[in-house]
Write an enzyme that holds these catalytic residues in place. Structure first.
Site, PDB file in Angstrom:
ATOM      1  N   HIS A 249       0.639  -1.231  -0.020  1.00 59.63           N
ATOM      2  CA  HIS A 249       0.136   0.001  -0.114  1.00 59.63           C
ATOM      3  C   HIS A 249       0.659   1.424   0.013  1.00 59.63           C
ATOM      4  O   HIS A 249       0.445   2.115  -0.670  1.00 59.63           O
ATOM      5  CB  HIS A 249      -0.887   0.006   1.310  1.00 59.63           C
ATOM      6  CG  HIS A 249      -1.832  -1.112   1.580  1.00 59.63           C
ATOM      7  ND1 HIS A 249      -2.650  -1.635   1.039  1.00 59.63           N
ATOM      8  CD2 HIS A 249      -1.583  -2.223   2.393  1.00 59.63           C
ATOM      9  CE1 HIS A 249      -3.399  -2.596   1.381  1.00 59.63           C
ATOM     10  NE2 HIS A 249      -2.454  -2.960   2.430  1.00 59.63           N
TER      11      HIS A 249
HETATM   12  C1  BDR Z   1      -2.415   0.485   5.765  1.00 61.24           C
HETATM   13  O1  BDR Z   1      -2.529  -0.248   7.001  1.00 61.24           O
HETATM   14  C2  BDR Z   1      -1.081  -0.706   7.508  1.00 61.24           C
HETATM   15  O2  BDR Z   1      -1.516  -2.166   7.635  1.00 61.24           O
HETATM   16  C3  BDR Z   1      -0.357  -0.631   6.173  1.00 61.24           C
HETATM   17  O3  BDR Z   1       1.123  -0.258   6.419  1.00 61.24           O
HETATM   18  C4  BDR Z   1      -0.965   0.410   5.503  1.00 61.24           C
HETATM   19  O4  BDR Z   1      -0.599   1.810   5.647  1.00 61.24           O
HETATM   20  C5  BDR Z   1      -3.155  -0.667   4.782  1.00 61.24           C
HETATM   21  O5  BDR Z   1      -4.464  -0.685   5.164  1.00 61.24           O
END
Ligand code: BDR
Ligand code: CA
Length: 321
Positions: A249
């Site tokens: 992400h």
């Molecule tokens: C987000 O939540 C975290 O687990 C990841 O680092 C990312 O920023 C994705 O939903």
């Protein structure tokens, strides 16, 4: 590329000044490495999110060491969300926030424990900086509240968060769900806002061949990152159907700024649901075509060239090999 927005045609790659506000986190670690290479990284601020603050700060310092850049400063920030209780994500990132590799103790700890002041002072000294929150938005919201001039000094805010579906609940993405009140402040701040939602980040999956491309870089950093990505993909593959690896992400919020020609975006009005039995933490993205809809406050990223974006990540890692 697919989607319903306009493709940015500008192929120029600029050294965009930015502060990365993060909660490392596997994909946060990749975002730090991407920002250190492809942007002008003015500093790292940490927040409680994937793991408690002490641990996300520790992890940011470990990544700094892996990068081999002692000039990069780390400033710890909020230990808890504005209103909601802290709710870490050990089921995704492990208890340490960065499970899956043998990580050394950091050579030095954080350079400061006042992320909010660091953000305000840095952005006042360097107008045109981007804030890039890729954990819960607590620090950024507190900075916007503490310094009413901040919003107009920024180039903008580029967030990883939200989407038309959730990963923490049916409709809430983790970063927004973890601190919906902070997200509400950020989406309402009134300046340029870029959003990398789950709809986008699920297009950038750490597939086995992509992880191997990282491992093939060799050196010290690449095998550690390949191990981390293998763990991260393992938790996602164990919990999700119909994917080929973990969505990576957080680097999307960085690379959409440095390489806008690889992303397609659409202007939308976005608000955050701060309460609701089933909807707290949801981003409500207005896709209506009605003329009287509210004006867009967000550039929502809708698609990317995944192979090209992955190559940028590999290039960033190779630059430190
Ligand atoms: C987000 O939540 C975290 O687990 C990841 O680092 C990312 O920023 C994705 O939903
Ligand atoms: Ca994160």
């Amino acid at each position: 590329m697919t989607g319903d927005g306009d493709v940015c045609q500008d192929p120029d790659v600029n050294a965009i000044p930015m502060i990365l506000d993060c909660d490392p986190g596997h994909d946060d670690a990749i975002a730090i490495i991407a920002a250190a290479h492809h942007a002008e990284l003015l500093g790292i601020t940490t927040v409680a999110g994937n793991a408690p603050l002490e641990r996300t700060t520790f992890n940011a310092c470990v990544v700094r060491d892996l990068l081999g850049d002692p000039s990069l400063t780390v400033h710890s920030g909020a230990a808890r969300p504005l209103v909601a209780p802290p709710r870490p994500a050990a089921h995704i990132h492990g208890e340490s926030g960065l499970d899956g590799a043998d990580l050394p103790e950091p050579v030095r700890g954080a350079d400061g424990d006042d992320a909010v002041s660091f953000i305000i002072e840095t952005c006042r000294a360097r107008e045109g900086t981007w804030l890039v929150p890729i954990g819960p938005f607590t620090n950024v919201a507190m900075a916007l509240r503490a310094a009413p001039d901040l919003g107009r000094r920024l180039a903008g805010i580029s967030v990883m968060g939200g989407g038309t579906f959730g990963n923490r609940t049916a409709c809430a993405e983790f970063n927004i769900w973890a601190d919906p009140h902070a997200a509400d402040i950020v989406f309402g701040y009134g300046g340029p806002l870029v959003m990398a939602p789950l709809d986008l980040t699920f297009q950038l999956q750490a597939t086995a061949p992509r992880i191997e491309a990282v491992r093939d870089v060799g050196g010290v950093l690449a095998p550690v990152l390949a191990d981390l990505l293998t763990f991260f993909s393992g938790t996602y593959l164990g919990r999700n159907e119909g994917i080929d690896g973990a969505p990576v992400h957080d680097p999307c919020a960085v690379l959409a700024l440095t390489h806008p020609h690889l992303f397609e975006r659409a202007p939308r009005h976005v608000v955050v649901e701060t309460y609701g039995e089933h909807t707290a933490g949801m981003t409500v993205i207005d896709r209506r075509r009605l003329r009287e809809r509210p004006p867009a406050n967000t550039d929502v990223l809708v698609s990317l060239d995944a192979d090209a974006v992955w190559q940028l990540i590999v290039d960033a890692i190779a630059s430190r090999a």
